[in-house]
Design an enzyme around this catalytic site. Structure first.
Site, short mmCIF file in Angstrom:
data_model
loop_
_atom_site.label_atom_id
_atom_site.label_comp_id
_atom_site.label_asym_id
_atom_site.label_seq_id
_atom_site.Cartn_x
_atom_site.Cartn_y
_atom_site.Cartn_z
N GLN A 1 0.80 -1.23 0.00
CA GLN A 1 0.00 0.00 0.00
C GLN A 1 0.84 1.28 0.00
O GLN A 1 0.51 2.24 -0.69
CB GLN A 1 -0.94 -0.01 1.20
CG GLN A 1 -1.84 1.21 1.28
CD GLN A 1 -2.71 1.19 2.53
OE1 GLN A 1 -3.70 0.48 2.57
NE2 GLN A 1 -2.32 1.94 3.53
N GLU B 1 -3.22 9.36 -1.49
CA GLU B 1 -2.54 10.19 -0.49
C GLU B 1 -1.47 11.07 -1.12
O GLU B 1 -0.59 11.57 -0.43
CB GLU B 1 -1.94 9.32 0.61
CG GLU B 1 -3.00 8.49 1.31
CD GLU B 1 -2.51 7.86 2.60
OE1 GLU B 1 -1.55 8.37 3.21
OE2 GLU B 1 -3.09 6.86 3.00
N ASP C 1 4.27 0.14 4.19
CA ASP C 1 3.05 -0.30 4.86
C ASP C 1 2.47 -1.39 3.97
O ASP C 1 1.95 -1.09 2.89
CB ASP C 1 2.07 0.86 5.04
CG ASP C 1 0.77 0.42 5.73
OD1 ASP C 1 0.65 -0.77 6.07
OD2 ASP C 1 -0.12 1.29 5.91
N GLU D 1 4.99 -1.66 8.36
CA GLU D 1 3.67 -1.57 9.01
C GLU D 1 2.79 -2.71 8.54
O GLU D 1 2.81 -3.06 7.36
CB GLU D 1 3.06 -0.21 8.64
CG GLU D 1 1.70 0.07 9.24
CD GLU D 1 1.24 1.49 8.87
OE1 GLU D 1 2.10 2.40 8.76
OE2 GLU D 1 0.03 1.68 8.67
N LYS E 1 -4.18 6.58 15.27
CA LYS E 1 -5.14 7.28 14.43
C LYS E 1 -6.38 7.52 15.30
O LYS E 1 -7.11 6.56 15.58
CB LYS E 1 -5.54 6.40 13.24
CG LYS E 1 -4.45 6.13 12.23
CD LYS E 1 -4.94 5.05 11.26
CE LYS E 1 -4.11 4.95 10.00
NZ LYS E 1 -4.48 3.74 9.22
N ARG F 1 -5.37 9.60 7.82
CA ARG F 1 -6.07 8.57 7.06
C ARG F 1 -5.93 8.88 5.57
O ARG F 1 -5.48 9.95 5.19
CB ARG F 1 -7.57 8.53 7.42
CG ARG F 1 -7.88 8.26 8.87
CD ARG F 1 -7.23 7.03 9.46
NE ARG F 1 -7.43 5.79 8.74
CZ ARG F 1 -8.14 4.75 9.18
NH1 ARG F 1 -8.73 4.82 10.37
NH2 ARG F 1 -8.22 3.64 8.49
N SER F 2 -6.37 7.94 4.75
CA SER F 2 -6.29 8.21 3.31
C SER F 2 -7.34 9.25 2.89
O SER F 2 -7.13 10.01 1.95
CB SER F 2 -6.43 6.92 2.51
OG SER F 2 -7.52 6.18 2.96
C1 2PG Z 1 -2.85 3.31 6.55
C2 2PG Z 1 -3.74 4.49 6.21
C3 2PG Z 1 -2.97 5.73 5.92
P1 2PG Z 1 -6.20 4.22 5.46
O1 2PG Z 1 -3.13 2.18 6.18
O2 2PG Z 1 -1.87 3.50 7.26
O3 2PG Z 1 -1.96 5.49 4.96
O4 2PG Z 1 -4.63 4.17 5.18
O5 2PG Z 1 -6.52 5.56 6.04
O6 2PG Z 1 -6.86 3.98 4.15
O7 2PG Z 1 -6.48 3.13 6.45
MG MG Z 2 -1.56 1.26 7.51
#
Ligand code: 2PG
Ligand code: MG
Length: 417
Positions: free
Chosen positions: A165, A207, A244, A287, A339, A368-369
């Site tokens: 990702q 992102e 990640d 991650e 988060k 977040r994304s």
């Molecule tokens: C992640 C986040 C941010 P998402 O996986 O770390 O990059 O993605 O907000 O889509 O969960």
């Molecule tokens: Mg993540």
């Protein structure tokens, strides 16, 4: 003085996020007329155990409307918080948790509670006439975070063009945040030029990272190294790599499916596959290397690599103090991604940080994304002295707003010292 300042009312309003989807803004109005406001973000690759992002369903906005969450703020939440002291964040958050009454904010919506909880911080700092980072530090030394910046987006953020990702850089050689940003700018630009030279430039992912026009995951890692060198920086010395994996997204039954590799891997094989990358590339942080339900895999990976690199739990830990404590006991991960919207309140986010510190872990505050101009998380990172910050790439204003906020704080701290 500020202790006496009370909440008069809370207003919820619909605003729009970086994907053009509806989201929740909460504004708290105090008895003295001062206000504070914050916007809830939302994820694309979410963990099963996250707080519920309450959406209306039905046809409008593909079901993503937030009218129910807003109604909860404008009625129940506003009534319950009226008269509370604005500087008593733990009581405000406890009130939200009890009013919701579910284990995952399913009734009021984690998007409603997190926006209100963060808005309370802004109102409290305003009533103390302090910047938020300073209010949060509460006399302790604030810490500027080391940035972790996405250069290529993949997985759920880029139509699954490649499996991994996030391909990120950490400017480990920078001695100030300002320097870290200029190193990042050079690498981001160089990566874009390389894509362009090869006819691979296809715009940016969710992102702000370059859209990964690659045929394999390793090609992204190789290109990252090239970009660092083209920026006249040394991989591993000036700039290190992080990924990640967001492995929950790759889970197929008991296996992991990596279409870009044309492979299906067992948990143990994925562990060895990732270790292979760690040998070949200057990767200092991984991650979610395994899926949210793969305790054995997480433990195996941490046993083998935990002494050498940072192993972050995101979907695996969902900013939950209980899950952090349980993982520490198991020997899975050595760092937690924080988060606030995964858990739904600021106080519970702080509890996850406290649990991580108790385990001797590191922590990273993360966006977040789906984001907005809201910069609350930057203040959490600095004020709580978390040490690391991840807000996506080096493009798109919902990302740059956060990096730029750190620069302002760095300047304020320098002028004070
Ligand atoms: C992640 C986040 C941010 P998402 O996986 O770390 O990059 O993605 O907000 O889509 O969960
Ligand atoms: Mg993540």
């Amino acid at each position: 003085m500020a202790r006496k300042v009370k909440i008069n009312r809370v207003v919820g309003r619909r605003v729009w996020d970086s994907r053009g989807r509806p989201t929740v803004e909460a504004e708290i109005i105090l008895d003295n007329g001062m206000t504070g406001r914050a916007i809830a973000p939302s994820g694309a690759s979410t963990g099963t155990h996250e707080a519920i992002d309450l959406r209306d369903g039905g046809k409008p906005f593909r079901g993503l409307g937030v009218d129910r969450a807003l109604a909860n703020i404008n009625t129940e939440i506003s009534n319950a918080l009226r008269g509370m002291s604005i500087v008593d964040q733990p009581s405000i958050d406890r009130c939200l948790i009890e009013l919701d009454g579910t284990p995952n904010k399913a009734r009021l919506g984690g998007n409603a509670t997190v926006a209100v909880s963060m808005a309370a911080l802004h109102a409290a700092a305003a009533s103390r006439r302090e910047p938020l980072w300073q209010y949060l530090a509460d006399g302790a030394t604030p810490v500027l975070p080391r940035p972790m910046v996405q250069i290529f987006g993949g997985g759920a953020h880029a139509g699954r063009r490649i499996d991994i990702q996030d391909f990120l850089v950490i400017p480990v050689g920078a001695s100030t945040f300002d320097e870290a940003m200029s190193m990042t700018a050079r690498v981001y630009d160089a990566a874009g030029s390389i894509m362009s030279d090869r006819g691979h430039l296809r715009g940016v992912a969710d992102e702000g990272g370059w859209w990964p026009e690659f045929t394999s995951n390793a090609q992204a890692l190789d290109t990252l190294l090239e970009a660092i060198e083209r920026a006249d920086l040394e991989p591993g010395k000036d700039v290190s790599l992080a990924i990640d994996v967001a492995a929950t997204q790759l889970r197929q039954g008991q296996h992991y499916l990596l279409p870009a590799e044309g492979r299906e891997l067992e948990s143990e094989e994925l562990v060895e596959f990732l270790i292979g990358w760690c040998r070949r590339y200057p990767i200092v942080s991984i991650e979610d290397p395994l899926a949210e339900d793969d305790d054995a895999g997480m433990k195996a990976f941490t046993t083998k690599m935990g002494g050498r690199i940072q192993i972050i739990g995101d979907d695996y830990l969902v900013t939950s103090a209980e899950r952090v404590a349980a993982a520490a006991l198991l020997g899975a991960c050595n760092a937690v991604l924080l988060k606030p919207n995964q858990v739904g309140t600021v106080t519970e986010t702080l509890a996850a940080l406290t649990a991580a510190r108790a385990a001797g872990w590191s922590a990273i505050v993360s966006a977040r994304s789906g984001e907005s101009e809201d910069v609350t998380i930057v203040h959490l990172a600095v004020g709580w002295g978390v040490g690391q910050l991840k807000v996506g790439s080096f493009a798109r204003s919902e990302r740059m707003a956060k990096w730029n906020e750190v620069l302002r704080i760095e300047e304020a701290l320098r002028n004070r010292a």
